[in-house]
Each structure stands twice: as structure tokens, then as C-alpha cells.
Design an enzyme around this catalytic site. Structure first.
Site, PDB file in Angstrom:
ATOM      1  N   HIS A  62       0.854  -1.183   0.000  1.00  0.00           N
ATOM      2  CA  HIS A  62       0.000   0.000   0.000  1.00  0.00           C
ATOM      3  C   HIS A  62       0.892   1.236   0.000  1.00  0.00           C
ATOM      4  O   HIS A  62       1.939   1.259   0.648  1.00  0.00           O
ATOM      5  CB  HIS A  62      -0.920   0.010   1.219  1.00  0.00           C
ATOM      6  N   HIS A  74      -3.521   9.047   0.519  1.00  0.00           N
ATOM      7  CA  HIS A  74      -3.458   7.728  -0.127  1.00  0.00           C
ATOM      8  C   HIS A  74      -4.808   7.401  -0.741  1.00  0.00           C
ATOM      9  O   HIS A  74      -5.846   7.922  -0.335  1.00  0.00           O
ATOM     10  CB  HIS A  74      -3.028   6.649   0.873  1.00  0.00           C
ATOM     11  N   CYS A 163      -3.594   2.679  -5.757  1.00  0.00           N
ATOM     12  CA  CYS A 163      -2.789   3.527  -4.880  1.00  0.00           C
ATOM     13  C   CYS A 163      -1.374   3.737  -5.411  1.00  0.00           C
ATOM     14  O   CYS A 163      -0.760   4.792  -5.174  1.00  0.00           O
ATOM     15  CB  CYS A 163      -2.755   2.947  -3.466  1.00  0.00           C
TER      16      CYS A 163
END
Length: 219
Positions: A62, A74, A163
Site C-alpha cells: 500500500h 493515499h 494507490c
């Protein structure tokens, strides 16, 4: 005829992504998501505005852009922005239900959270991707401003807008996702291997049939 590989990769990636993002509940817990790390869990003094943060998870990574003052921008799948523009509701921690529905509906939000909410107790790598882009790294302030400008609801695509695409656009000027590219290559290899196995089986069956005919015709 459309190439089935991207579609197959996207479908498989959706299933895997659910496993990656869905946070397991501790035994006996009645809440939908476990609490994040306590405030102050991370030493943010080593982070600089515009840094690219990576949190390795079980299957994928992530990504986020550090904005300073313990804030990280994010991109996360989230169904709620499709139904409301209330920032107070959207800013609440994304539950598993919201996340899963966001993946299915292909909706997301680029949100600003604390480092603790962003990383959820995971280890954090800083600017680890810079080595892959060499001279393409933008200024730290430019990266942070790009991230801040994009905050809000956005479309979600596992292959084209996740992301990693978000952070690489902000810090390097080009939206790319190495982990999804690698996954697609793996899917292609699997498909090629399956085709090779099928071809070998068909050739083997044809050889058996031909051999059987030759044996019977020689009698």
C-alpha cells in the site's frame, strides 16, 4: 476479439486485493475493523513532506504521499463517496464493508489520514521506489501539492488507477504500477502454460488415435 488477459488479471486481482485490504478481526471482536496503531506509534521525524511511503502487506504493497504533520494522502477503494459528499462521514476510518463495496463498484477516495491510520501497524519504507526512476523524481513540494490537489472522490481501477498509480504520478510524474504489471505477467505465464499443457494433451491424444488406426490397419 479482445485480449482476455487484462480482464482475467483484473478479476483475480480484485479477489486478492480484498484479502490484502480487509483487516482481520481479533477473536471475540464485535467491531467491523480493529483499531489502528496508537498515536505516536511511528516516529514521523524521519519523514519529509513529499516522501513516498510504502507499507508491505501480505500480498501487495500500500502506498501514500506524506504531507507533513503526521498526515498521509493515499487512495483507497470506498463506496461512500458515491452516495454522499459529507466529508465528516467519508473521513471516518474505511470499514471492510465500505472497502469491499468500493472494489466491486470501482469507486474510491484519495483521503488524508494519520500515519497510524494509513499504515495500521505495518512497517514503512520511505522513497524505496526512487531507485527505479532515477532522474524522474520531482521536487518534494511538487509531489505533495499534486497529492493535495487530487484529494477527494475518484474512480477505482485495479489495473489503471490504484494507490501505486496515484503515488507514482505525484512523485515521478507518470502513473505506473509495477506490482499489477508483474501480476499480469504472471497471469500471462499461467495462461501460456495452460495452453501448452492443453496442446500437449491434444497432440498426445491424436498420436494415440493415429497409432491405434495404424495398428488396426496392419492386421
Amino acid at each position: 476479439m479482445k485480449n482476455p488477459v487484462p480482464q482475467a488479471a483484473s478479476l483475480l486481482l480484485e479477489k486478492l486485493l480484498l484479502l490484502v485490504h480487509v483487516r482481520p478481526l481479533p477473536a471475540g471482536s464485535e467491531t467491523e475493523t480493529p483499531p489502528p496503531a496508537a498515536p505516536g506509534y511511528y516516529d514521523t521525524s524521519c519523514f519529509k513532506r513529499g516522501d513516498l511511503l510504502e507499507v508491505p502487506r501480505t500480498l501487495f504493497i500500500h502506498f501514500g504521499i506524506y504531507l507533513g504533520e503526521n498526515r498521509v494522502a493515499h487512495l483507497m477503494p470506498d463506496i461512500l463517496p458515491a452516495f454522499t459528499g459529507d466529508r465528516r462521514q467519508i473521513q471516518q476510518v474505511v470499514t471492510n464493508k465500505r472497502l469491499i463495496l468500493g472494489v466491486i463498484a470501482k469507486t474510491a477516495s484519495i483521503r488524508v489520514d494519520t500515519v497510524e491510520d494509513f499504515a495500521y501497524g505495518g512497517s514503512i519504507l520511505v522513497n524505496h521506489m526512487d531507485r527505479l526512476f532515477e532522474d524522474q523524481v520531482l521536487g518534494s513540494e511538487e509531489a505533495a501539492r499534486r497529492a493535495e490537489k487530487l484529494v477527494g472522490a475518484t474512480a477505482y481501477s485495479l489495473l489503471w488507477n490504484n494507490c501505486e498509480h496515484f503515488v507514482t504520478y505525484c512523485r515521478y510524474g507518470a502513473p505506473v504500477s509495477f506490482q499489477t504489471d508483474k501480476f499480469c505477467e504472471t497471469v500471462k505465464m499461467i495462461i501460456r502454460d495452460q495452453r501448452s499443457v492443453l496442446a500437449s494433451v491434444l497432440v498426445g491424444l491424436a498420436s494415440i488415435v493415429c497409432l491405434d488406426k495404424m495398428v488396426h490397419s496392419s492386421k
